[in-house]
Design an enzyme around this catalytic site. Sequence first.
Site, mmCIF file in Angstrom:
data_model
loop_
_atom_site.group_PDB
_atom_site.id
_atom_site.type_symbol
_atom_site.label_atom_id
_atom_site.label_comp_id
_atom_site.label_asym_id
_atom_site.label_seq_id
_atom_site.Cartn_x
_atom_site.Cartn_y
_atom_site.Cartn_z
ATOM 1 N N ARG A 15 -6.628 -0.611 3.078
ATOM 2 C CA ARG A 15 -7.786 -1.350 2.563
ATOM 3 C C ARG A 15 -7.565 -1.914 1.161
ATOM 4 N NH1 ARG A 15 -12.702 2.654 3.385
ATOM 5 N NH2 ARG A 15 -11.039 4.215 3.461
ATOM 6 N N ASN A 171 -16.770 17.569 3.314
ATOM 7 C CA ASN A 171 -15.511 18.147 2.862
ATOM 8 C C ASN A 171 -14.816 17.163 1.920
ATOM 9 O OD1 ASN A 171 -13.072 19.646 2.759
ATOM 10 N ND2 ASN A 171 -12.229 18.410 4.440
ATOM 11 N N TYR A 391 22.248 -13.578 -30.539
ATOM 12 C CA TYR A 391 22.779 -13.491 -29.171
ATOM 13 C C TYR A 391 23.871 -14.529 -28.971
ATOM 14 C CZ TYR A 391 22.627 -13.309 -24.023
ATOM 15 O OH TYR A 391 22.953 -13.173 -22.690
#
Length: 477
Positions: A15, A171, A391
């Site tokens: 779901r 439950n 870099y």
Amino acid sequence: MSVAAIILAAGKGTRMRSKRAKVLHELGGEPMIARAIRAAAALEPEPIVIVVGHQAREVEAAVSFSRARFALQEPQRGTGDAARCGLGRIPMGFTGDVLIAYGDMPAITPATLRAFLEAHRKRGAKLSLISIILDDPAAYGRVIRDGGGKVEKIVEFRDASPAERAIKEINTGFYLVDAALLRSALAELKPGNAQGEYYLTDIVAIARARGESEKVEAWVATDPAEFAGINSREELANMEAEIRAAVNRKLMQSGVTLVDPACTYISEQAEIAPDCVIGPNVQIIGMCKLGEGVRIDGTAWLSNVTIGPRCHLKLGVRAEDCVIGEESEIGPFANLRAGTELAGHNRIGNFVETKKARLGRGTKASHLSYLGDATIGADTNVGCGVITVNYDGYDKHQTVIGDRCMVGCDTQLVAPVKVGSDVFVASGTTIVREVSDGSLVMSHHPQREKAGWMAAWRKRHGDSPDGSLRRSKDHQD
């Protein structure tokens, strides 16, 4: 008596309409399973077993609890089968109680689980479950009791009769079970239900059928909100809102000003001192620490950031995994990437980006600069457009700049390179070699002019000498 724990986290969560496993969706800035594990860990279980299935590797990678063990349920054949897989990772010689919990029920608190364990042992039960009373029990499994009020069994909604569906005691799915009873009861499970699955709930009827030697109890919890599961995006968003509101209330009670709590997102792990003022649209994620008197104007994103007292973060600041020293001014629109360390009294202005940059006390970079893999001393001024060229296409390299330097606008420092202290760098300089202390450094080219060049350029493009034909065409367009 010792305790072990099994957390069921194998389901896909259909779901949720997601390719990600349900327990990996985040609440309060962390996967929801982390909250379930943290609550269970409060009982100090040994071992704690996570039952995985759908995207098992990803779920395992998301669990940071060092003592966790994992059990694979493949294929997924119901909660009873999942518990059986988890039990297989608990040593056969274990004789204590086993807590069974769920990875998609993240609202349960450690205090509730401690109270549940205490009640289970006080009553001398072999199997205890947590139940709650709901006015609208919807599609939850019902707790069926006999005429004397003792628990007989759990009936899933799909298998319940109309009379059983009218029962309001449900439950929650949390159990404490004697290990020997759990092993034998799980071995008796049969897939005799509408889903053709092994239901964990059937162990209640199995235990009850054995008589008083296997005492079964239902402990009725008082706060149903703790047992809300996450089964949809809407439920995920609702619980996120509840968590955020609780965090914000606690912060405001402690002396923090939230200009608009409805659009302030702060993690539960964050530590924010009194007299901080946090504006709207601010996200404070992970283990952030804000010192006293910090002001954040708004629209900021902070993750695992330590901010010293009396700092001011202006509009649009982004910062992660970094340290901002006291009385610093950041932004607007500054980006402090991981590894940034500001010693204090610093100024990082608009459109400045830092990455693994350590700036000494009082050093400023006020606008439009990139400082990556750099160490800069105290009281240095970094001008507009300065770039540490770190870099080379393969590796990153370090730039070191000393104290009390003046780095002029549009300077490029090609790493690896070192600039000493008390250096003045002229605007437009490209630095490729080490600069000694106290120097003036420049790399200017001679300025050249070609008289009358612009008229020739316009004539080549069919324009008038003063550019009026071009302006007229632009206006028509």
